[in-house]
Design a protein around this motif. Sequence first.
Motif, mmCIF file in Angstrom:
data_model
loop_
_atom_site.group_PDB
_atom_site.id
_atom_site.type_symbol
_atom_site.label_atom_id
_atom_site.label_comp_id
_atom_site.label_asym_id
_atom_site.label_seq_id
_atom_site.Cartn_x
_atom_site.Cartn_y
_atom_site.Cartn_z
ATOM 1 N N PRO A 81 -21.020 44.525 45.611
ATOM 2 C CA PRO A 81 -19.948 43.525 45.705
ATOM 3 C C PRO A 81 -19.733 42.811 44.377
ATOM 4 C CG PRO A 81 -21.963 42.671 46.672
ATOM 5 C CD PRO A 81 -22.233 44.119 46.340
ATOM 6 N N ARG A 82 -18.539 42.282 44.194
ATOM 7 C CA ARG A 82 -18.253 41.478 43.010
ATOM 8 C C ARG A 82 -19.033 40.165 43.077
ATOM 9 N NH1 ARG A 82 -13.524 43.873 44.627
ATOM 10 N NH2 ARG A 82 -12.450 45.104 43.009
ATOM 11 N N ILE A 83 -19.430 39.684 41.926
ATOM 12 C CA ILE A 83 -20.065 38.367 41.862
ATOM 13 C C ILE A 83 -19.078 37.313 42.351
ATOM 14 C CG2 ILE A 83 -21.043 36.612 40.330
ATOM 15 C CD1 ILE A 83 -22.862 38.960 40.616
ATOM 16 N N GLY A 84 -19.512 36.511 43.309
ATOM 17 C CA GLY A 84 -18.656 35.444 43.826
ATOM 18 C C GLY A 84 -17.970 35.781 45.128
ATOM 19 N N THR A 109 -21.918 27.021 46.242
ATOM 20 C CA THR A 109 -21.236 27.160 44.962
ATOM 21 C C THR A 109 -19.939 26.361 44.989
ATOM 22 O OG1 THR A 109 -22.128 29.391 44.710
ATOM 23 C CG2 THR A 109 -20.252 28.798 43.321
ATOM 24 N N PRO A 110 -19.682 25.505 43.988
ATOM 25 C CA PRO A 110 -18.445 24.716 43.973
ATOM 26 C C PRO A 110 -17.210 25.618 43.985
ATOM 27 C CG PRO A 110 -20.003 23.891 42.347
ATOM 28 C CD PRO A 110 -20.564 25.183 42.851
ATOM 29 N N PRO A 111 -16.149 25.189 44.660
ATOM 30 C CA PRO A 111 -14.936 26.016 44.733
ATOM 31 C C PRO A 111 -14.361 26.376 43.366
ATOM 32 C CG PRO A 111 -14.836 24.259 46.356
ATOM 33 C CD PRO A 111 -16.036 23.978 45.504
ATOM 34 N N LEU A 114 -16.147 29.396 42.106
ATOM 35 C CA LEU A 114 -15.728 30.604 42.814
ATOM 36 C C LEU A 114 -14.360 31.071 42.326
ATOM 37 C CD1 LEU A 114 -16.849 29.806 46.476
ATOM 38 C CD2 LEU A 114 -17.955 31.331 44.824
ATOM 39 N N ARG A 115 -13.446 30.124 42.108
ATOM 40 C CA ARG A 115 -12.127 30.509 41.587
ATOM 41 C C ARG A 115 -12.265 31.103 40.189
ATOM 42 N NH1 ARG A 115 -10.615 25.485 43.849
ATOM 43 N NH2 ARG A 115 -10.643 24.528 41.766
ATOM 44 N N ARG A 116 -13.145 30.502 39.385
ATOM 45 C CA ARG A 116 -13.358 31.006 38.038
ATOM 46 C C ARG A 116 -13.917 32.430 38.075
ATOM 47 N NH1 ARG A 116 -11.230 30.990 33.240
ATOM 48 N NH2 ARG A 116 -12.704 31.179 31.525
ATOM 49 N N LEU A 117 -14.872 32.679 38.947
ATOM 50 C CA LEU A 117 -15.443 34.010 39.057
ATOM 51 C C LEU A 117 -14.402 35.034 39.498
ATOM 52 C CD1 LEU A 117 -18.903 33.175 40.627
ATOM 53 C CD2 LEU A 117 -18.545 34.364 38.452
ATOM 54 N N ALA A 118 -13.556 34.650 40.444
ATOM 55 C CA ALA A 118 -12.512 35.580 40.901
ATOM 56 C C ALA A 118 -11.595 35.949 39.742
ATOM 57 C CB ALA A 118 -11.716 34.947 42.042
ATOM 58 N N HIS A 119 -11.235 34.968 38.921
ATOM 59 C CA HIS A 119 -10.367 35.254 37.777
ATOM 60 C C HIS A 119 -11.091 36.099 36.739
ATOM 61 C CE1 HIS A 119 -7.147 34.820 34.911
ATOM 62 N NE2 HIS A 119 -7.992 34.342 34.013
ATOM 63 N N LEU A 120 -12.347 35.785 36.472
ATOM 64 C CA LEU A 120 -13.098 36.548 35.478
ATOM 65 C C LEU A 120 -13.331 37.987 35.935
ATOM 66 C CD1 LEU A 120 -15.723 33.851 34.413
ATOM 67 C CD2 LEU A 120 -13.807 34.709 33.035
ATOM 68 N N ASP A 161 -8.202 27.136 35.812
ATOM 69 C CA ASP A 161 -7.644 28.209 36.628
ATOM 70 C C ASP A 161 -6.718 29.088 35.800
ATOM 71 O OD1 ASP A 161 -8.994 27.241 38.798
ATOM 72 O OD2 ASP A 161 -7.252 26.317 39.754
ATOM 73 N N GLY A 162 -6.918 30.406 35.921
ATOM 74 C CA GLY A 162 -5.992 31.349 35.312
ATOM 75 C C GLY A 162 -6.090 31.483 33.813
ATOM 76 N N GLU A 163 -7.138 30.944 33.211
ATOM 77 C CA GLU A 163 -7.291 31.031 31.758
ATOM 78 C C GLU A 163 -8.515 31.864 31.405
ATOM 79 O OE1 GLU A 163 -5.319 30.066 29.391
ATOM 80 O OE2 GLU A 163 -3.861 29.167 30.770
ATOM 81 N N PRO A 164 -8.420 32.726 30.419
ATOM 82 C CA PRO A 164 -7.185 33.131 29.732
ATOM 83 C C PRO A 164 -6.357 34.028 30.639
ATOM 84 C CG PRO A 164 -9.013 34.469 28.975
ATOM 85 C CD PRO A 164 -9.606 33.454 29.915
ATOM 86 N N PRO A 165 -5.064 34.194 30.341
ATOM 87 C CA PRO A 165 -4.223 35.038 31.197
ATOM 88 C C PRO A 165 -4.670 36.491 31.157
ATOM 89 C CG PRO A 165 -3.061 34.427 29.189
ATOM 90 C CD PRO A 165 -4.319 33.621 29.209
ATOM 91 N N LEU A 166 -4.487 37.166 32.261
ATOM 92 C CA LEU A 166 -4.873 38.576 32.338
ATOM 93 C C LEU A 166 -4.212 39.405 31.244
ATOM 94 C CD1 LEU A 166 -4.679 39.292 36.201
ATOM 95 C CD2 LEU A 166 -6.739 39.199 34.800
ATOM 96 N N GLU A 167 -2.979 39.018 30.882
ATOM 97 C CA GLU A 167 -2.203 39.825 29.952
ATOM 98 C C GLU A 167 -2.833 39.902 28.561
ATOM 99 O OE1 GLU A 167 -1.012 37.390 31.866
ATOM 100 O OE2 GLU A 167 -0.071 38.698 33.378
ATOM 101 N N MET A 168 -3.765 39.007 28.255
ATOM 102 C CA MET A 168 -4.356 39.035 26.912
ATOM 103 C C MET A 168 -5.403 40.150 26.762
ATOM 104 S SD MET A 168 -7.204 36.021 26.460
ATOM 105 C CE MET A 168 -7.909 36.854 25.027
ATOM 106 N N PHE A 169 -5.799 40.746 27.879
ATOM 107 C CA PHE A 169 -6.855 41.753 27.814
ATOM 108 C C PHE A 169 -6.256 43.156 27.754
ATOM 109 C CE2 PHE A 169 -8.831 38.111 29.844
ATOM 110 C CZ PHE A 169 -9.994 37.982 29.090
ATOM 111 N N GLU A 170 -6.620 43.880 26.719
ATOM 112 C CA GLU A 170 -6.233 45.278 26.611
ATOM 113 C C GLU A 170 -7.338 46.140 27.212
ATOM 114 O OE1 GLU A 170 -5.178 46.471 22.716
ATOM 115 O OE2 GLU A 170 -3.666 44.894 22.454
ATOM 116 N N ALA A 171 -6.941 47.179 27.895
ATOM 117 C CA ALA A 171 -7.901 48.018 28.602
ATOM 118 C C ALA A 171 -8.587 48.993 27.657
ATOM 119 C CB ALA A 171 -7.200 48.782 29.717
ATOM 120 N N TYR A 172 -9.902 49.074 27.787
ATOM 121 C CA TYR A 172 -10.639 50.146 27.125
ATOM 122 C C TYR A 172 -10.448 51.421 27.940
ATOM 123 C CZ TYR A 172 -13.036 46.438 24.562
ATOM 124 O OH TYR A 172 -13.325 45.343 23.769
ATOM 125 N N ASP A 173 -10.264 52.524 27.261
ATOM 126 C CA ASP A 173 -10.126 53.795 27.962
ATOM 127 C C ASP A 173 -11.460 54.197 28.582
ATOM 128 O OD1 ASP A 173 -7.456 54.055 27.247
ATOM 129 O OD2 ASP A 173 -7.925 55.145 25.404
#
Length: 210
Positions: A81-84, A109-111, A114-120, A161-173
């Motif tokens: 399972p994912r952490i969180g 665990t403080p909410p 948990l929100r931070r883990l879901a985003h990370l 919440d939501g920082e950094p945005p998902l769009e800043m991450f480029e995918a490794y192949d």
Amino acid sequence: MVDVRLPPLPNILSNPAELDAALSILFEPSPILTSTLVPQLSSILALEHFITSYTELIDIAISTINTWDDELRAQFIAGHPRIGENNDLSNLSANEQGTSTSTDATTATPPDVLRRLAHLNACYERAYPGLRYITFVNGRSRAVIAEEIEDVLGVEHSLEDGEPPLEMFEAYDAGEERWKDELNRATEDVGMIAKNRLNTLDVEGENNHL
């Protein structure tokens, strides 16, 4: 003590169903475990190797998994399972993540964590497609694990919440060196988690040694 029991070790040497049950406890159940790892280990145990402890079984299992191609190994990692995550956790995963049915507000665990883990988790899976973040928690809090994921991603520690945005991450192949390093690290951590579960289950006597 978690109320989970491994089959007696002698049972798994000749019974694939018992081996599947044991591996599902140690590594978490997954389709790839049942379809690929169990048949391979059954053959190894029957023809090539006689084990005397569950610790040895874990070592052989991880060595076998390390011979798989990257896609199969990634499927195996995804069995954890994912952490969180709080839903559908096994008793052992819940215990390891510090969620074991406790309603004590001082241990919950403080909410915001948990929100931070879901985003990370989402950020990590965007950067490393096909993988999920696995780590040997070893008694650490979810807040500490969140900071660990931030370090892996190279971002500042934050609970925004939501920082950094998902769009800043480029995918490794898949198969790229950085991606493969994460796959290798996750596989080794799964092995450490499994061995720690032996301690949690207090496996000894006939269950752990022949």
